[in-house]
Design a protein around this motif. Sequence first.
Motif, PDB file in Angstrom:
ATOM      1  N   GLU A   1       0.794  -1.126  -0.069  1.00  0.00           N
ATOM      2  CA  GLU A   1      -0.132  -0.040   0.007  1.00  0.00           C
ATOM      3  C   GLU A   1       0.799   1.215   0.283  1.00  0.00           C
ATOM      4  O   GLU A   1       0.397   2.544   0.288  1.00  0.00           O
ATOM      5  CB  GLU A   1      -0.847   0.133   1.263  1.00  0.00           C
ATOM      6  CG  GLU A   1      -1.975  -1.046   1.175  1.00  0.00           C
ATOM      7  CD  GLU A   1      -2.691  -1.086   2.459  1.00  0.00           C
ATOM      8  OE1 GLU A   1      -2.712  -0.259   3.395  1.00  0.00           O
ATOM      9  OE2 GLU A   1      -3.566  -2.272   2.673  1.00  0.00           O
ATOM     10  N   LEU A   2       2.055   1.129  -0.302  1.00  0.00           N
ATOM     11  CA  LEU A   2       3.077   2.443  -0.275  1.00  0.00           C
ATOM     12  C   LEU A   2       2.815   3.312  -1.396  1.00  0.00           C
ATOM     13  O   LEU A   2       2.182   3.136  -2.322  1.00  0.00           O
ATOM     14  CB  LEU A   2       4.448   1.572  -0.652  1.00  0.00           C
ATOM     15  CG  LEU A   2       5.655   2.456   0.034  1.00  0.00           C
ATOM     16  CD1 LEU A   2       5.653   2.525   1.468  1.00  0.00           C
ATOM     17  CD2 LEU A   2       7.132   2.091  -0.502  1.00  0.00           C
ATOM     18  N   VAL A   3       2.681   4.625  -0.667  1.00  0.00           N
ATOM     19  CA  VAL A   3       2.277   5.742  -1.844  1.00  0.00           C
ATOM     20  C   VAL A   3       3.440   6.683  -2.053  1.00  0.00           C
ATOM     21  O   VAL A   3       3.461   7.409  -3.119  1.00  0.00           O
ATOM     22  CB  VAL A   3       1.231   6.503  -1.316  1.00  0.00           C
ATOM     23  CG1 VAL A   3      -0.083   5.746  -0.942  1.00  0.00           C
ATOM     24  CG2 VAL A   3       1.463   7.289   0.057  1.00  0.00           C
ATOM     25  N   ALA A   4       4.663   6.669  -1.302  1.00  0.00           N
ATOM     26  CA  ALA A   4       5.622   7.446  -1.452  1.00  0.00           C
ATOM     27  C   ALA A   4       6.981   6.922  -0.988  1.00  0.00           C
ATOM     28  O   ALA A   4       7.001   5.906  -0.135  1.00  0.00           O
ATOM     29  CB  ALA A   4       5.555   8.847  -1.034  1.00  0.00           C
ATOM     30  N   ILE A   5       8.142   7.249  -1.812  1.00  0.00           N
ATOM     31  CA  ILE A   5       9.475   6.829  -1.128  1.00  0.00           C
ATOM     32  C   ILE A   5      10.362   8.188  -1.111  1.00  0.00           C
ATOM     33  O   ILE A   5      10.613   8.857  -1.919  1.00  0.00           O
ATOM     34  CB  ILE A   5      10.139   5.849  -2.056  1.00  0.00           C
ATOM     35  CG1 ILE A   5       9.583   4.307  -1.964  1.00  0.00           C
ATOM     36  CG2 ILE A   5      11.475   5.430  -1.576  1.00  0.00           C
ATOM     37  CD1 ILE A   5       9.971   3.256  -2.959  1.00  0.00           C
TER      38      ILE A   5
ATOM     39  N   LEU B   1      17.095   7.333  -7.327  1.00  0.00           N
ATOM     40  CA  LEU B   1      16.819   6.791  -8.754  1.00  0.00           C
ATOM     41  C   LEU B   1      17.062   5.077  -8.645  1.00  0.00           C
ATOM     42  O   LEU B   1      16.379   4.637  -9.391  1.00  0.00           O
ATOM     43  CB  LEU B   1      18.257   7.334  -9.446  1.00  0.00           C
ATOM     44  CG  LEU B   1      18.095   8.747  -9.761  1.00  0.00           C
ATOM     45  CD1 LEU B   1      19.528   9.299 -10.089  1.00  0.00           C
ATOM     46  CD2 LEU B   1      17.074   9.054 -11.031  1.00  0.00           C
ATOM     47  N   GLY B   2      17.586   4.617  -7.663  1.00  0.00           N
ATOM     48  CA  GLY B   2      17.612   3.195  -7.526  1.00  0.00           C
ATOM     49  C   GLY B   2      16.109   2.692  -7.432  1.00  0.00           C
ATOM     50  O   GLY B   2      15.624   1.505  -8.033  1.00  0.00           O
ATOM     51  N   ALA B   3      15.621   3.564  -6.516  1.00  0.00           N
ATOM     52  CA  ALA B   3      13.935   3.115  -6.148  1.00  0.00           C
ATOM     53  C   ALA B   3      13.375   3.224  -7.309  1.00  0.00           C
ATOM     54  O   ALA B   3      12.195   2.380  -7.627  1.00  0.00           O
ATOM     55  CB  ALA B   3      13.580   4.102  -5.087  1.00  0.00           C
TER      56      ALA B   3
ATOM     57  N   LYS C   1       4.608  -0.102 -10.639  1.00  0.00           N
ATOM     58  CA  LYS C   1       3.919   0.728  -9.683  1.00  0.00           C
ATOM     59  C   LYS C   1       4.500   2.326  -9.681  1.00  0.00           C
ATOM     60  O   LYS C   1       4.258   3.060  -8.874  1.00  0.00           O
ATOM     61  CB  LYS C   1       4.316   0.376  -8.277  1.00  0.00           C
ATOM     62  CG  LYS C   1       3.684  -1.101  -8.113  1.00  0.00           C
ATOM     63  CD  LYS C   1       3.712  -1.299  -6.544  1.00  0.00           C
ATOM     64  CE  LYS C   1       3.087  -2.641  -6.363  1.00  0.00           C
ATOM     65  NZ  LYS C   1       3.103  -3.084  -4.907  1.00  0.00           N
ATOM     66  N   LEU C   2       4.989   2.825 -10.830  1.00  0.00           N
ATOM     67  CA  LEU C   2       5.589   4.075 -10.925  1.00  0.00           C
ATOM     68  C   LEU C   2       4.713   5.058 -10.888  1.00  0.00           C
ATOM     69  O   LEU C   2       4.670   6.267 -10.449  1.00  0.00           O
ATOM     70  CB  LEU C   2       6.493   4.405 -12.351  1.00  0.00           C
ATOM     71  CG  LEU C   2       7.437   5.290 -12.199  1.00  0.00           C
ATOM     72  CD1 LEU C   2       8.523   5.129 -10.724  1.00  0.00           C
ATOM     73  CD2 LEU C   2       8.388   5.404 -13.599  1.00  0.00           C
ATOM     74  N   GLU C   3       3.302   4.904 -11.424  1.00  0.00           N
ATOM     75  CA  GLU C   3       2.244   5.785 -11.442  1.00  0.00           C
ATOM     76  C   GLU C   3       1.478   5.846 -10.065  1.00  0.00           C
ATOM     77  O   GLU C   3       0.906   6.905  -9.807  1.00  0.00           O
ATOM     78  CB  GLU C   3       1.146   5.373 -12.155  1.00  0.00           C
ATOM     79  CG  GLU C   3       1.670   5.467 -13.819  1.00  0.00           C
ATOM     80  CD  GLU C   3       0.555   5.061 -15.004  1.00  0.00           C
ATOM     81  OE1 GLU C   3      -0.628   4.960 -14.490  1.00  0.00           O
ATOM     82  OE2 GLU C   3       0.642   5.256 -16.260  1.00  0.00           O
TER      83      GLU C   3
ATOM     84  N   ASN D   1      10.839  13.984 -16.491  1.00  0.00           N
ATOM     85  CA  ASN D   1       9.940  12.816 -17.189  1.00  0.00           C
ATOM     86  C   ASN D   1       8.878  12.298 -16.402  1.00  0.00           C
ATOM     87  O   ASN D   1       8.011  11.354 -16.589  1.00  0.00           O
ATOM     88  CB  ASN D   1      10.963  11.601 -17.580  1.00  0.00           C
ATOM     89  CG  ASN D   1      11.811  12.076 -18.576  1.00  0.00           C
ATOM     90  OD1 ASN D   1      11.715  12.824 -19.236  1.00  0.00           O
ATOM     91  ND2 ASN D   1      13.043  11.364 -18.677  1.00  0.00           N
ATOM     92  N   GLY D   2       8.806  12.799 -15.252  1.00  0.00           N
ATOM     93  CA  GLY D   2       7.704  12.414 -14.060  1.00  0.00           C
ATOM     94  C   GLY D   2       7.997  11.104 -13.398  1.00  0.00           C
ATOM     95  O   GLY D   2       7.190  10.363 -12.647  1.00  0.00           O
ATOM     96  N   GLU D   3       9.287  10.859 -13.525  1.00  0.00           N
ATOM     97  CA  GLU D   3       9.617   9.494 -12.778  1.00  0.00           C
ATOM     98  C   GLU D   3      10.012   9.785 -11.289  1.00  0.00           C
ATOM     99  O   GLU D   3       9.805   8.888 -10.432  1.00  0.00           O
ATOM    100  CB  GLU D   3      10.938   8.776 -13.404  1.00  0.00           C
ATOM    101  CG  GLU D   3      10.646   8.287 -14.800  1.00  0.00           C
ATOM    102  CD  GLU D   3      11.950   7.897 -15.390  1.00  0.00           C
ATOM    103  OE1 GLU D   3      11.781   6.961 -16.496  1.00  0.00           O
ATOM    104  OE2 GLU D   3      13.153   8.561 -15.123  1.00  0.00           O
TER     105      GLU D   3
END
Length: 316
Positions: free
Chosen positions: A227-231, A240-242, A251-253, A272-274
Amino acid sequence: RKHMKKRILSIMLTVVMIMSMAVLSGCGNSSEKKEDSKEEKTDEYTIGFSVSTLSNPFFVTMSDAADAKAKEMGIKIETLDAEDSSETQAQQVEDLILKEVDLMIINPVDSDAIGTSIMACNDADIPVITVSRMANSGEVVQHLDIDNYEAGKLVAEQMIKDLGGKGKVAVLEGIPGASSTNERQSGFEETLKKEAPDMEIVTSLTANYNREEGASVTEDILQSNPELVAIYGHNDDMALGAVRSVEAAGKLENIKIYGIDAVEDALTAVENGEMAATVQQQPDLQIETALDNAVKYLKGEKIEELVNIPLKLVTK
């Protein structure tokens, strides 16, 4: 005739004395010229620069800027890569002490471990300036950094804004014991606790400021926290590794990723929105300012004990 001989002898002695004084005077001038020459060369300083690692783009930028600035200033700089090893850094600092550098600029691998090396510099009468990470012991003439607490706070505030102050969050921590790690964590944690009590840090694990470790640790985090929403990565390399692992998991979106440093790859990822955001801390300006202040100190000028480089949050 006797009187005449005495007079001639007296004249000869006088001439010899005058010539002797002239020779001595000439020697004195020669010595003075040597002293003057020596004084003129005191600007040719040699600075030792011990950097924690050159595998991190942030510190590569810092090292390149140091070389360019030293050339511009007409001073010598000897840069040594500690390769993220406190033991290697201690040996390299000892080598620079033996070379009798005029001043040492140190970017510590570990804020605790570097204290012994700084005290060795103190004993050798070699002044020390620390950059990016502070030392917890030993005497330095200046510490030059960003406000790492503020950097963590900026990330937290942007995350709260992006996610509406709700959701489960993971943290990728920097090197244990580094001052930047502690401060970037406390700035983030305390801001979330104060401004977004509904946001929960479900896990906080070290990835040592390393991209590969950031990727592997993130893989483990994703498996345990669906259920993670942020790192939040304490630096861009880990963030960048994440990105790599989150993208591989599809799950990038759904997961927003934040970092600190504003290295080129991270700026591209934000565009780029990553990545959602990064904090710019200008490593080139840090080392350029450190070198300017190093020469000022060596020339007898007073310098500030703490210098903070301004921060800027970068979003799309």
